[in-house]
Design an enzyme around this catalytic site. Structure first.
Site, mmCIF file in Angstrom:
data_model
loop_
_atom_site.group_PDB
_atom_site.id
_atom_site.type_symbol
_atom_site.label_atom_id
_atom_site.label_comp_id
_atom_site.label_asym_id
_atom_site.label_seq_id
_atom_site.Cartn_x
_atom_site.Cartn_y
_atom_site.Cartn_z
ATOM 1 N N ARG A 109 -17.937 3.281 -20.092
ATOM 2 C CA ARG A 109 -17.269 2.498 -18.958
ATOM 3 C C ARG A 109 -17.172 0.900 -19.483
ATOM 4 O O ARG A 109 -16.311 0.207 -19.160
ATOM 5 C CB ARG A 109 -18.064 2.680 -17.786
ATOM 6 C CG ARG A 109 -17.687 3.810 -16.924
ATOM 7 C CD ARG A 109 -18.479 4.001 -15.508
ATOM 8 N NE ARG A 109 -17.919 5.340 -15.172
ATOM 9 C CZ ARG A 109 -19.207 6.543 -15.048
ATOM 10 N NH1 ARG A 109 -20.168 6.081 -15.886
ATOM 11 N NH2 ARG A 109 -18.946 7.471 -14.626
ATOM 12 N N ASN A 143 -13.030 1.135 -13.363
ATOM 13 C CA ASN A 143 -14.304 1.149 -14.111
ATOM 14 C C ASN A 143 -14.053 0.021 -15.100
ATOM 15 O O ASN A 143 -13.056 -0.153 -15.595
ATOM 16 C CB ASN A 143 -14.480 2.349 -14.622
ATOM 17 C CG ASN A 143 -15.579 3.357 -13.828
ATOM 18 O OD1 ASN A 143 -16.428 2.961 -13.314
ATOM 19 N ND2 ASN A 143 -15.304 4.688 -13.761
ATOM 20 N N HIS A 180 -23.366 2.017 -12.034
ATOM 21 C CA HIS A 180 -22.390 3.157 -11.908
ATOM 22 C C HIS A 180 -22.469 3.720 -13.321
ATOM 23 O O HIS A 180 -21.800 2.885 -13.883
ATOM 24 C CB HIS A 180 -21.303 3.025 -10.849
ATOM 25 C CG HIS A 180 -20.444 4.189 -11.132
ATOM 26 N ND1 HIS A 180 -20.496 5.463 -10.917
ATOM 27 C CD2 HIS A 180 -19.157 4.301 -11.830
ATOM 28 C CE1 HIS A 180 -19.709 6.366 -11.178
ATOM 29 N NE2 HIS A 180 -18.639 5.522 -11.772
#
Length: 332
Positions: free
Chosen positions: A106, A138, A193
């Protein structure tokens, strides 16, 4: 000569249409459209606006949704390349950006997406200066920081979808092992994340019964049941889905509408979402990471102070350092 409409309907009031619960989605790729259909099925908005640079796809997606209007309770679905269609939005969801390629981390996506945000964010601010921004693109934590910096919005109104989906995946996998619905399996994944997310094993419970108390090795290398593998599955799951179908869409769409519902209905539910955590857990930089946040009509109003082990806190700090290392190199 009176028209059919005039013969059928007598107008009593000249109305100016100003939406009260408008939601805009920027980006009509797989994720954006999964968000759109999820929002429409939940009846969260009185108007949904779609924006993208690909005009043919944009118009096609809008028409496809409009043709389902009979089965929906959202009276107005609009789209346009020009951001004037987004005016007076209460919530703007940003899914636009360069797509993550198979095997690509990401964090590799960053600068490509920063350049896209430099165009998107000022346009949103111009037409909906009081909206909440929900960033999904992202790498979400860094791009939420980017959106915050460019928009000039207070931090409560700039929200990253963060670990809401990671935690949902975690609870699903935990439920599969235990034979219990994910709603009754409680566990939080915090931090970045993605690859360096932090599972808070100390808080994992079913019906208030701590799994760590029953099974002290939970989440450690010494655990014969290998519960640590559940977190690894969470981390790997996006890559696995991308490998199999080319992208992820449905779960993130459902996760985003879960957040949208808390905002639009002022539910004040607690979600693991990305917010500015400078000053928490010994973090001194302007980084956005997921912690449990109370989410309502003003965005993020409060954070819940989670008791972390020294190891968990160290992981969080390491995530923050990694993100800051990238952020400080970004060209705005």
């Amino acid at each position: 000569m009176a028209t059919l409409k005039d013969q059928l309907i007598q107008n009593l009031l000249k109305e100016e249409h100003v939406p009260q619960n408008k939601i805009t989605i920027v980006g009509v790729g797989a994720v954006g459209m999964a968000c759109a259909i999820s929002i429409l099925m939940k009846d969260l908005a009185d108007e949904v606006a779609l924006v993208d640079v690909m005009e043919d796809k944009l118009k096609g997606e809008m028409m496809d949704l409009q043709h389902g209007s009979l089965f929906l309770r959202t009276p107005k679905i609009v789209s346009g390349k020009d951001y004037n269609v987004t005016a007076n939005s209460r919530l703007v969801i940003i899914t636009a950006g360069a797509r993550q390629q198979e095997g690509e981390s990401r964090l590799n996506l960053v600068q490509r997406n920063v350049n896209i945000f430099k165009f998107i964010i000022p346009n949103i601010v111009k037409y909906s200066p009081n909206c909440k921004l929900l960033v999904v693109s992202n790498p979400v934590d860094i791009l939420t920081y980017v959106a915050w910096k460019i928009s000039g919005f207070p931090k409560n109104r700039v929200i990253g979808s963060g670990c809401n989906l990671d935690s949902a995946r975690f609870r699903y996998l935990m439920g599969e092992r235990l034979g219990v619905h994910p709603l009754s399996c409680h566990g939080w994944i915090l931090g970045e994340h993605g690859d360096s997310s932090v599972p808070v094993w100390s808080g994992v419970n079913v019906a208030g019964v701590s799994l760590k108390n029953l099974h002290p090795e939970l989440g450690t290398d010494a655990d014969k049941e290998q519960w640590k593998a559940v977190h690894k599955q969470v981390v790997d799951s996006a890559y696995e889905v991308i490998k199999l179908k080319g992208y992820t869409s449905w779960a993130i769409g459902l996760s985003v509408v879960d957040l949208a519902e808390s905002i639009m209905k002022n539910l004040r539910r607690v979600h693991p979402i990305s917010t500015m955590i400078k000053g928490l857990y010994g973090i001194k930089e302007d980084v956005f990471l997921s912690v449990p946040c109370i989410l309502g009509q003003n965005g993020i109003s409060d954070v819940v102070k989670v008791t972390l082990t020294h190891e968990e806190e160290a992981y969080l700090k390491k995530s923050a350092d990694t993100l800051w290392g990238i952020q400080k190199e970004l060209q705005f």
